[in-house]
Design an enzyme around this catalytic site. Structure first.
Site, mmCIF file in Angstrom:
data_model
loop_
_atom_site.group_PDB
_atom_site.id
_atom_site.type_symbol
_atom_site.label_atom_id
_atom_site.label_comp_id
_atom_site.label_asym_id
_atom_site.label_seq_id
_atom_site.Cartn_x
_atom_site.Cartn_y
_atom_site.Cartn_z
ATOM 1 N N GLY A 1 85.752 -69.326 -6.051
ATOM 2 C CA GLY A 1 84.644 -68.494 -5.626
ATOM 3 C C GLY A 1 85.050 -67.228 -4.897
ATOM 4 N N CYS B 1 64.242 -75.799 -34.081
ATOM 5 C CA CYS B 1 64.946 -77.084 -34.063
ATOM 6 C C CYS B 1 64.196 -78.147 -33.268
ATOM 7 C CB CYS B 1 66.366 -76.923 -33.516
ATOM 8 S SG CYS B 1 66.443 -76.666 -31.742
ATOM 9 N N CYS C 1 71.122 -74.273 -31.847
ATOM 10 C CA CYS C 1 69.921 -74.403 -32.676
ATOM 11 C C CYS C 1 70.317 -74.679 -34.140
ATOM 12 C CB CYS C 1 69.109 -73.121 -32.572
ATOM 13 S SG CYS C 1 67.400 -73.281 -33.088
ATOM 14 N N CYS D 1 65.398 -71.414 -29.448
ATOM 15 C CA CYS D 1 66.566 -71.582 -28.595
ATOM 16 C C CYS D 1 67.276 -70.254 -28.434
ATOM 17 C CB CYS D 1 67.560 -72.566 -29.223
ATOM 18 S SG CYS D 1 66.990 -74.250 -29.258
ATOM 19 N N CYS E 1 61.421 -75.771 -29.121
ATOM 20 C CA CYS E 1 61.962 -74.721 -29.977
ATOM 21 C C CYS E 1 61.262 -74.769 -31.337
ATOM 22 C CB CYS E 1 63.463 -74.900 -30.144
ATOM 23 S SG CYS E 1 64.179 -73.806 -31.393
#
Lengths: 278, 265
Positions: free
Chosen positions: A33, A245, A273, A267, A242
């Site tokens: 970080g 899909c 997808c 998606c 979606c």
């Protein structure tokens, strides 16, 4: 695609530069970080298009690597295609659109829906690496704040959100604490993807070309999104599945289909997808 | 002026010795020494350029003095050398144990966030993570400084000068500090607003048992708020003593000039 461009070093950058960037990456991995300054180079694409990510990828890529590049979840946008072709030409590496096949995934704005596995490396393109920048313009001061873990004022932003909208309205680039120590911007990924950063088996590298900073989240590192006790962190959800899909668990984009108000949700991760529909 | 709380058994909160602030070859203030007891309000008066603000900046650890020492009694009772402490501890003190009220509220407030967030910021800085409680404290403090509670979500930039100054005070007092530094707290306000603000500060200081160091060029402010006065000129303390004593029976020629130059209405 084994024929690489003549006159260029492997993966475009010269070896000395790659070594310098690798040193920065090693330091970044050692201090999860923490933003490590590095000597960012001019790249043959404009700032804001992924100069940081492309330099990180160029310095870690090897001949056996398989590269996937995504832009807003899609593999077939200009930026993604250009960067993929860039490395195909300069390094002669294999490229793929399948998350599972890739060893290096350079990304802008999304983490793939397919769970990452150990050995994979995520490379994030970062526009502004400093999470404290909006409240403190001085770099010397933000560095001191990081050094002394003075992160309390970050919550002022969330306080404002709740006071005005009744909930935390920050939806992307949602700040996180890495390894219980450093405050980090996860790059402009939706907060939907924040939980994927936590304890991920993949190595995650972040490169900011214009701001000349590299930072990292090593595998299996704790990544916690900031929140209030009475307003806990929550990810986006959709009422619809979606359209292509039928997924109810992936991040959905709203797409306008005509000028009659027609729209559908699909998606954002095109590879995910496609894998589900085929 | 309220009676000076004389607590013989309590040691001083702040001990300053030989404090000198220099900007290169220029001297901000020279060889200043005093002690401040808990609950005491010390006024620093003098004309512009007399070193008042330099002194205040050194006392509040904003600039490092060229010479001299500042000892502060921490909550655990130990006397600590302010510039011997680590930067982390010093900054922690500034956020919790101390308050700094600036002359210009725009220096002490975050103008781009709401009044509630301004008051809540210090709480969040010391680890408060419960929105409801932070907002509760903010509302409470807005009430104490006489700002309408329904202004909590407004930005301070929409406030009047007097309200901004009161908001700044609330923002500083929310963590229950023990020592507050005020630099011309009534500067730039009209007299009626000044009077209300002075009333408020006097009440808060008495209720909370705060110690305060108030820098002002306004002798009326000093008379109302301060138990003790230090008169500065050219970077040096020329006279100090109880407020009434200094103002009613000034000894130093400069203090005499200062007192006699007040307009009598």
């Amino acid at each position: 695609m084994t024929q690489t461009l003549a006159g260029y070093n492997f993966a475009y950058l010269d070896e000395q530069t790659k070594r310098m960037i690798r040193r920065a990456i090693l330091k970044a991995v050692a201090i999860p970080g923490y933003q490590v300054p590095f000597g960012s180079r001019e790249m043959p694409l404009p700032y804001g298009w992924g100069t940081g990510g492309i330099q990180v990828t160029a310095s870690i890529i090897g001949r056996a690597d398989v590269l996937k590049v995504i832009d807003q979840g899609a593999d077939d946008t200009t930026n993604a295609i250009s960067i993929r072709r860039f490395f195909a030409k300069t390094a002669g590496v294999a490229t793929t659109e399948h998350t599972a096949d890739a060893t290096i995934i350079q990304t802008r704005h999304r983490v793939p829906e397919t769970p990452l596995r150990a050995g994979q490396i995520m490379v994030y393109q970062v526009p502004i690496p400093e999470p404290l920048r909006w409240l403190e313009p001085r770099e010397t001061e933000t560095r001191t704040m990081h050094a002394l873990t003075e992160y309390g004022a970050m919550h002022v932003r969330f306080y404002e959100d709740i006071a005005h909208y009744g909930r935390i309205a920050t939806t992307y680039d949602y700040p996180v604490i890495v390894n219980d120590r450093y405050l980090m911007r996860p790059s402009p990924i939706p907060k939907f993807d924040n939980p994927k950063l936590d304890m991920s088996p993949a190595l995650q590298l972040f490169g900011a070309g214009r701001e000349k900073r590299i930072y990292a989240v090593p595998p299996f590192t704790k990544v916690k999104s900031l929140d209030f006790q009475d307003h806990p962190f929550a990810i986006e959800s959709w009422d619809e599945a979606c359209h292509l899909c039928g997924s109810t668990t992936s991040f959905l984009d709203e797409v306008l289909t005509d000028d009659q108000g027609g729209r559908m949700f699909v998606c954002s991760d095109t590879d995910y997808c496609r894998t589900r529909t085929s | 002026m309220s009676a000076l709380p004389m607590l013989d058994d309590e040691p001083p909160l702040l001990v300053v010795e030989g404090l000198t602030v220099a900007y290169g070859n220029r001297v901000g203030c020279r060889d200043v020494g005093f002690e401040l007891w808990p609950g005491e309000v010390l006024g620093i008066v003098g004309e512009s350029g007399s070193g008042k603000t330099s002194l205040l900046n050194a006392l509040s650890a904003k600039i490092e003095p060229a010479a001299g020492t500042i000892h502060y009694r921490l909550r655990d009772g130990t006397m600590a050398d302010l510039f011997g402490l680590s930067e982390a501890v010093r900054r922690q003190l500034l956020r919790t144990d101390w308050g700094v009220v600036h002359q210009n509220p725009r220096d002490g407030l975050r103008l781009t966030v709401s009044a509630g967030a301004n008051v809540g910021e210090r709480l969040m800085a010391v680890g408060a993570r419960h929105y409801g409680e932070i907002r509760g404290s903010a509302l409470d403090w807005l009430g104490k400084v006489e700002i309408d509670r329904d202004r909590i979500d407004d930005r301070p930039s929409s406030f009047s000068g007097g309200m901004q100054q009161r908001l700044q005070i609330a923002r500083n007092l929310v963590t229950n500090p023990r020592l507050v530094f005020m630099d011309e707290p009534t500067g730039g306000l009209d007299v009626s607003v000044q009077a209300r603000l002075l009333d408020l500060i006097r009440g808060l200081v008495a209720d909370l048992g705060l110690s305060a160091i108030i820098v002002t060029h306004d002798l009326a402010v000093a008379r109302l708020l301060a138990h003790r006065l230090m008169v500065m000129r050219g970077g040096e303390v020329v006279e100090s003593g109880l407020t009434d004593q200094v103002l009613d029976d000034p000894q130093h020629p400069y203090t005499q000039l200062l007192v006699s130059s007040i307009l009598q209405v």
